[in-house]
Design a protein around this motif. Structure first.
Motif, short mmCIF file in Angstrom:
data_model
loop_
_atom_site.label_atom_id
_atom_site.label_comp_id
_atom_site.label_asym_id
_atom_site.label_seq_id
_atom_site.Cartn_x
_atom_site.Cartn_y
_atom_site.Cartn_z
N ALA A 198 4.74 -1.01 -1.91
CA ALA A 198 3.45 -0.31 -1.95
C ALA A 198 3.63 1.17 -1.60
O ALA A 198 3.09 2.06 -2.26
CB ALA A 198 2.45 -0.96 -1.01
N GLU A 199 4.42 1.40 -0.58
CA GLU A 199 4.68 2.78 -0.14
C GLU A 199 5.47 3.56 -1.21
O GLU A 199 5.14 4.70 -1.51
CB GLU A 199 5.45 2.73 1.18
N ARG A 200 6.47 2.93 -1.78
CA ARG A 200 7.27 3.59 -2.83
C ARG A 200 6.41 3.91 -4.05
O ARG A 200 6.48 5.01 -4.59
CB ARG A 200 8.42 2.69 -3.26
N PHE A 201 5.63 2.93 -4.47
CA PHE A 201 4.76 3.15 -5.63
C PHE A 201 3.76 4.28 -5.36
O PHE A 201 3.49 5.09 -6.24
CB PHE A 201 4.02 1.88 -6.03
N LEU A 202 3.23 4.31 -4.16
CA LEU A 202 2.27 5.36 -3.80
C LEU A 202 2.94 6.72 -3.87
O LEU A 202 2.38 7.68 -4.42
CB LEU A 202 1.70 5.10 -2.40
N ASN A 203 4.15 6.82 -3.34
CA ASN A 203 4.90 8.08 -3.38
C ASN A 203 5.24 8.51 -4.80
O ASN A 203 5.38 9.70 -5.07
CB ASN A 203 6.19 7.98 -2.55
N ASP A 204 5.35 7.55 -5.70
CA ASP A 204 5.65 7.85 -7.10
C ASP A 204 4.39 8.05 -7.94
O ASP A 204 4.47 8.21 -9.16
CB ASP A 204 6.49 6.73 -7.72
N GLY A 205 3.22 7.98 -7.30
CA GLY A 205 1.96 8.21 -8.01
C GLY A 205 1.42 7.00 -8.75
O GLY A 205 0.48 7.12 -9.53
N LEU A 206 1.99 5.84 -8.51
CA LEU A 206 1.55 4.61 -9.17
C LEU A 206 0.51 3.92 -8.28
O LEU A 206 0.77 2.89 -7.67
CB LEU A 206 2.74 3.69 -9.45
N ILE A 207 -0.66 4.49 -8.21
CA ILE A 207 -1.65 4.10 -7.21
C ILE A 207 -2.19 2.68 -7.41
O ILE A 207 -2.37 1.94 -6.44
CB ILE A 207 -2.78 5.16 -7.13
N LEU A 250 -2.12 3.03 2.87
CA LEU A 250 -1.29 3.39 4.03
C LEU A 250 -1.68 2.60 5.27
O LEU A 250 -0.83 2.20 6.07
CB LEU A 250 -1.35 4.89 4.29
N LEU A 251 -2.97 2.35 5.45
CA LEU A 251 -3.43 1.55 6.58
C LEU A 251 -2.85 0.13 6.51
O LEU A 251 -2.36 -0.38 7.51
CB LEU A 251 -4.95 1.50 6.61
#
Length: 161
Positions: free
Chosen positions: A30-39, A146-147
């Motif tokens: 989830a964190e990696r995808f978020l950092n890559d913009g894959l929300i 993130l929470l």
């Protein structure tokens, strides 16, 4: 080779450890995808992390859960298990709120509600009218992802595997 998760009717402690590892892996994705913009993908992984955590923690509350899920469940022509163990193993989305309520952890209850919102968002995306999704913009989604990631990581920080 694909490793399968141990079933709770076979070895409860190993099942719990497998589900906790799964929760950590999903939170990391989830964190990696978020950092890559894959929300939307990130939202789905955050939800899966919470679902795996709830499945794992449910092992500790099996006796309480068995009062709500009595009986047996046939899982194959020759195998019958207690319904509570089947629920713990499958952890249906439709039962998450109920199970977390029975577990009685208020912080987990809040995070589960957020995870369910993220699950809806994964499929529906943003909705300015808030009719299909509870999210109208990116910032709140990111904050909720993130929470949930931090919750999983903090709860499982002492996990040894």
């Amino acid at each position: 080779m694909t490793e399968s998760i141990t079933k709770p009717w076979t070895d409860t402690k190993r099942y719990q450890m497998d589900r906790f590892k799964e929760a950590l892996y999903e939170a990391d994705l989830a964190e990696r995808f978020l950092n890559d913009g894959l929300i939307r993908n990130s939202a789905g992984k955050a939800y899966q992390a919470v679902k795996a955590y709830v499945a794992g923690i449910s092992v500790n509350h099996r006796d309480s859960l068995s009062k709500y899920y009595p009986g047996k469940r046939r899982i194959s022509p020759t195998k019958v298990v207690d319904r509570v163990d089947w629920i713990i193993a499958i952890m249906p989305s439709s039962r998450l709120r109920e199970i977390v309520s029975i577990v009685g952890d208020e912080k987990l209850r809040l995070v589960t509600e957020i995870a369910l919102d993220l699950h809806d968002f994964q499929y529906n995306g943003f909705d300015r009218d808030v009719e299909i999704s509870r999210y109208t913009g990116e910032e709140l989604v990111k904050k909720d992802i993130l929470l949930t990631v931090e919750f999983i990581k903090s709860r499982l920080s002492t996990l040894e595997y």
